[in-house]
Design a protein around this motif. Structure first.
Motif, short mmCIF file in Angstrom:
data_model
loop_
_atom_site.label_atom_id
_atom_site.label_comp_id
_atom_site.label_asym_id
_atom_site.label_seq_id
_atom_site.Cartn_x
_atom_site.Cartn_y
_atom_site.Cartn_z
N TRP A 1 3.26 7.60 -6.18
CA TRP A 1 2.74 8.01 -5.18
C TRP A 1 2.10 6.97 -4.23
O TRP A 1 1.35 6.07 -4.85
N HIS A 2 2.02 7.03 -2.87
CA HIS A 2 1.57 6.12 -1.88
C HIS A 2 1.44 6.86 -0.68
O HIS A 2 1.99 7.91 -0.57
N THR A 3 1.16 6.12 0.25
CA THR A 3 1.02 6.71 1.69
C THR A 3 1.56 6.09 2.76
O THR A 3 1.77 6.70 3.86
N ASN A 4 2.05 4.71 2.47
CA ASN A 4 2.67 3.80 3.47
C ASN A 4 1.71 3.54 4.86
O ASN A 4 2.32 3.41 6.05
N TYR A 5 0.46 3.90 4.60
CA TYR A 5 -0.43 3.48 5.79
C TYR A 5 -0.35 1.90 6.07
O TYR A 5 -0.67 1.69 7.41
N ASP A 6 0.18 1.05 5.43
CA ASP A 6 0.61 -0.34 5.91
C ASP A 6 1.60 -0.45 6.60
O ASP A 6 2.18 -1.53 7.20
#
Length: 216
Positions: A113-118
């Motif tokens: 799980w992660h968001t890639n907001y970076d």
């Protein structure tokens, strides 16, 4: 997260050409990073609740697989031409800004799980599964639930907007698991935030590609 009908025969031919190229490489040269997830923990609701915090880092902290870009550093004679084709030629063909990843997952491979907001962007993701024994998960904010999209044999396509750190309402929590061999190609149309006028151009370019993908 929205699914795209992959109807265009030329796009299918391009993707299958990449697949044939990748499958022609000696599997002993594919150096996997991480450890298998035999219990599917890193794509579970339990792990999602653990990492779904205001101070999450954006990129995935756990995974098991292989990235062509890393392989190109270790064996440029084998993987550099493939990397350049996905990052230069396919970017040109698709009208994208860049190729954010080309990843291979073996059986029990995954990305947690992660968001890639970076890596803020409107993205189009192509996924191939050998048998359909795998899945993609994302958190639907409106429904307040985790949605599981089962893989199918062959290619699938989807898109989403991955918002930046200061747009938590646009963070796309997602993960994926490979019950069998699985490959993902991701193409970015870089945005600058929902209030930036340059976002309209990124959405337009993404939508043009989607229209092409869905055309017969």
């Amino acid at each position: 997260m929205k699914e795209i009908e992959l109807n265009n025969p030329e796009v299918k031919e391009i993707l299958n050409g990449f697949l044939d190229w990748f499958k022609s490489i000696d599997t002993n040269l594919i150096k996997l990073n991480g450890k298998p997830d035999t219990d599917e923990y890193y794509t579970s609701e339990e792990y999602f609740e653990l990492v779904n915090k205001p101070d999450h880092v954006g990129f995935p902290e756990e995974g098991y697989g292989f990235q062509v870009s890393k392989g190109a550093k270790e064996r440029p004679d084998i993987f550099e031409p493939l990397k350049l084709w996905t990052k230069n030629e396919l970017v040109r063909i698709f009208g994208a800004n860049n190729n954010s990843l080309t990843s291979y997952y073996p059986p029990k491979g995954f990305v947690g799980w992660h968001t890639n907001y970076d890596a803020t962007a409107y993205q189009v993701l192509f996924t191939w599964s050998k048998t359909g024994n795998g899945y993609f998960k994302y958190y639907d904010k409106e429904k307040d639930e985790i949605v599981t999209i089962q893989d199918v044999p062959g290619w699938q396509c989807r898109h989403y907007y991955f918002g930046p750190e200061d747009e938590p309402h646009n963070h796309c929590w997602h993960s994926a698991y490979a019950g069998d061999e699985r490959i993902t190609l991701a193409y970015k149309f870089v945005g600058h935030g929902e209030n930036d006028p340059r976002d309209a151009q990124a959405r337009h370019l993404r939508d043009m590609l989607i229209e092409e993908i869905e055309s017969e």
